[in-house]
Design an enzyme around this catalytic site. Structure first.
Site, PDB file in Angstrom:
ATOM      1  N   GLY A 236     -20.439  -3.058  20.547  1.00  0.00           N
ATOM      2  CA  GLY A 236     -19.608  -2.002  21.111  1.00  0.00           C
ATOM      3  C   GLY A 236     -18.478  -2.587  21.921  1.00  0.00           C
ATOM      4  N   SER A 237     -17.969  -1.806  22.849  1.00  0.00           N
ATOM      5  CA  SER A 237     -16.810  -2.219  23.625  1.00  0.00           C
ATOM      6  C   SER A 237     -17.179  -3.269  24.661  1.00  0.00           C
ATOM      7  CB  SER A 237     -16.186  -1.008  24.320  1.00  0.00           C
ATOM      8  OG  SER A 237     -17.011  -0.577  25.388  1.00  0.00           O
ATOM      9  N   THR A 238     -16.167  -4.006  25.106  1.00  0.00           N
ATOM     10  CA  THR A 238     -16.374  -5.011  26.147  1.00  0.00           C
ATOM     11  C   THR A 238     -16.811  -4.357  27.448  1.00  0.00           C
ATOM     12  OG1 THR A 238     -14.821  -6.557  25.140  1.00  0.00           O
ATOM     13  CG2 THR A 238     -15.213  -6.799  27.497  1.00  0.00           C
ATOM     14  N   ALA A 239     -16.224  -3.208  27.776  1.00  0.00           N
ATOM     15  CA  ALA A 239     -16.602  -2.511  29.007  1.00  0.00           C
ATOM     16  C   ALA A 239     -18.065  -2.103  28.973  1.00  0.00           C
ATOM     17  CB  ALA A 239     -15.716  -1.291  29.215  1.00  0.00           C
ATOM     18  N   GLY A 241     -20.404  -3.498  27.141  1.00  0.00           N
ATOM     19  CA  GLY A 241     -21.192  -4.726  27.193  1.00  0.00           C
ATOM     20  C   GLY A 241     -21.368  -5.243  28.612  1.00  0.00           C
ATOM     21  N   GLU A 259     -21.996  -8.188  20.707  1.00  0.00           N
ATOM     22  CA  GLU A 259     -20.791  -8.305  19.885  1.00  0.00           C
ATOM     23  C   GLU A 259     -19.836  -7.240  20.368  1.00  0.00           C
ATOM     24  OE1 GLU A 259     -18.598  -8.338  15.719  1.00  0.00           O
ATOM     25  OE2 GLU A 259     -19.797  -6.684  16.452  1.00  0.00           O
ATOM     26  N   CYS A 293     -14.000  -3.711  15.277  1.00  0.00           N
ATOM     27  CA  CYS A 293     -13.789  -4.683  16.358  1.00  0.00           C
ATOM     28  C   CYS A 293     -12.985  -5.873  15.881  1.00  0.00           C
ATOM     29  CB  CYS A 293     -15.130  -5.114  16.943  1.00  0.00           C
ATOM     30  SG  CYS A 293     -16.294  -5.747  15.728  1.00  0.00           S
ATOM     31  N   GLU A 390      -7.287  -3.152  23.251  1.00  0.00           N
ATOM     32  CA  GLU A 390      -7.909  -2.843  21.959  1.00  0.00           C
ATOM     33  C   GLU A 390      -7.677  -1.359  21.677  1.00  0.00           C
ATOM     34  OE1 GLU A 390     -12.045  -3.739  19.602  1.00  0.00           O
ATOM     35  OE2 GLU A 390     -12.206  -3.016  21.657  1.00  0.00           O
TER      36      GLU A 390
END
Length: 487
Positions: A236-239, A241, A259, A293, A390
């Site tokens: 999913g998203s970095t935030a 994660g 990921e 992604c 992104e």
């Protein structure tokens, strides 16, 4: 037989899937079809009590079936039967996947579904081919590295490729001897529910796969914070994660595979095959309408060929065939939600307001549903949000360079390092640039994943921790212990 279908006539799985059966649950989150914006179902939200129930079911399935201690080849055969059944039920799966998601039904049987079955077979073969190691020690000692499963693995998957992402998590975890509690996205839960049901029909122990529906703050937090889940896998998203890492840290120290986001560059050098590069660059941003992604969202091109390459890419963008995901003829995806559509447009308009130019696109498509026109923006600065953020949509920025070092400087992103593409006929340059790029996956003279599941995927920087796919994904689902015996 046509795959096109009436979305209103489709029978959808209901509730959570725990312990080998569906658990009825009232819907709490309204769901809208991306293709027409219609509200059509509600997704229930599992709280901590239902996640507890799913974890208990997973633990009992491991204990009662002996899944972790079966002869490894028996695990292999069971997973192969499951893969066979997924292929046999491909038409049903394709419709369940298409109705809620951005994936056109005509791309699913030979694409996502076939790939998912292949992935499960690929990981199934690791069950009896990967084990511990004897390692060199003193002559009077015997050194061994033994591996064993974690027990219960918690997995959370995104909405952009629902079935494929479930396969990424389930395949290696099950082959490695674990049980799984999986939360699919609350926007696209149906294919995960159905393949879990198929696993029981294929003979896998009931409770080995448990699907709990819900959102991140409630259900996701209950999974990532559960003390009896031995390992977490998330895409999913970095935030999101980062939030998961914080939640895990609050409740204990456990391994995780993350990921996360990307803002991947595609570098095109002056000696590249222009037609090949244009087709690959366009596909890298048009696939799933850029909702991936690894989307190649930053075009970095030699100044000498920028104009003809931009025109060639624009021609590919003009050839799209948008339509509802339940129409077999559709080749271009909708955006997942009205909210995401608005976010995409806001970033594009901000770039234009700051002096950039839309070479093509730059607006919502005039049709029902959440569709955005393929967009190519030039004249953007390295500090533009269109270059930094992104976007997760069909928006490609164009920047030019003269020297190789300039290209590499533009490609380097402060936050992301998930994937990159390089287009050149010069083998020395290809290898040289590949070594310099800070990305976990690099494609040369192409831009897309292959069906070579042996190649792991995962990012540098804030694009993730650990790897999905490949041998690395199987090993990430087993823990190791070192043993030293004096003889």
């Amino acid at each position: 037989m046509s795959l096109s279908f009436d979305p209103d006539a489709l029978l959808l799985p209901q509730g959570h899937f725990i312990g080998g059966r569906f658990i009825p649950a009232a819907g709490a989150l309204p769901m809208h079809r991306p293709s027409d914006g219609a509200a059509y179902a509600d997704c229930p939200v599992a709280g901590a009590d239902l996640v507890d129930q799913a974890v208990d079911a997973a633990k009992h399935a491991l204990k009662d079936s002996g899944w972790s201690s079966l002869r490894p080849r028996e695990r292999t055969r069971a997973l192969q039967r499951w893969a066979d059944l997924i292929e046999a039920e491909a038409e049903t799966l394709a419709r369940l996947e298409a109705v809620a998601s951005t994936r056109p039904v005509g791309q699913l049987i030979d694409g996502d579904i076939a790939i998912t079955a292949e992935q499960i077979r690929f990981f199934a073969e690791f069950a009896d081919k990967e084990g511990g190691d004897l390692v060199p020690t003193a002559d009077a000692s015997l050194g061994m590295i033994l591996t064993e499963p974690y027990g219960v693995v918690g997995a959370i998957t995104p909405w952009n490729f629902p079935l494929s992402m479930a396969g990424w998590k389930l395949g290696p975890a099950l082959a490695a001897g674990n049980a799984v509690v999986l939360k699919p996205s609350e926007m696209t839960p149906f294919s995960a529910l159905y393949i879990a049901e198929l696993s029981v029909r294929a003979g896998l122990p009931a409770g080995l796969i448990n699907i709990v529906l819900g959102d991140g703050p409630t259900t996701g937090n209950a999974i990532t914070g559960h003390p009896e889940i031995g390992k977490i896998s998330f895409t999913g998203s970095t935030a999101a994660g980062a939030a998961i890492m914080q939640n895990i840290a609050r409740t204990g120290i456990r391994p995780m595979t993350l990921e996360l986001g990307g803002k991947s560059p595609q570098l095109v050098f002056a000696d590249a095959d222009l037609d090949l590069a244009a087709a690959a660059v366009a596909q890298g941003i048009l696939s799933n309408a850029g909702q991936a992604c690894v989307a190649g969202s930053r075009l970095i091109v030699a100044e000498a060929i920028a104009e003809p390459l931009a025109k060639a890419i624009a021609a590919h963008m003009a050839a799209i065939r948008p339509g509802p995901t339940w129409d077999e003829a559709t080749r271009y995806s909708p955006i997942i939600s009205e909210r995401q559509l608005g976010r995409i447009d806001a970033i594009v308009q901000a770039a234009v307001g700051a002096g950039a130019e839309c070479f093509v696109g730059g607006k919502r498509l005039d049709r029902e549903g959440y569709f955005y026109a393929p967009t190519l923006i030039n004249g953007v600065s390295q500090s533009s949000p269109a270059v930094i953020e992104e976007i997760f949509g069909p928006v490609l920025t164009l920047q030019t360079f003269v020297e190789e070092e300039e290209a590499l400087a533009l490609a380097d992103h402060e936050t992301y390092g998930l994937a990159a593409g390089v287009f050149t006929r010069n083998l020395s340059r290809a290898i040289r640039v590949t070594k310099r790029l800070q990305a976990g996956t690099i494609w040369v003279n192409r831009y897309n994943r292959s069906r070579d599941h042996i190649l792991p995927t995962g990012g540098y920087k804030r694009s993730g921790i650990g790897k999905d796919l490949g041998r690395e994904a199987y090993l990430a689902n087993r823990k190791s212990k070192s043993v030293l015996i004096d003889l």
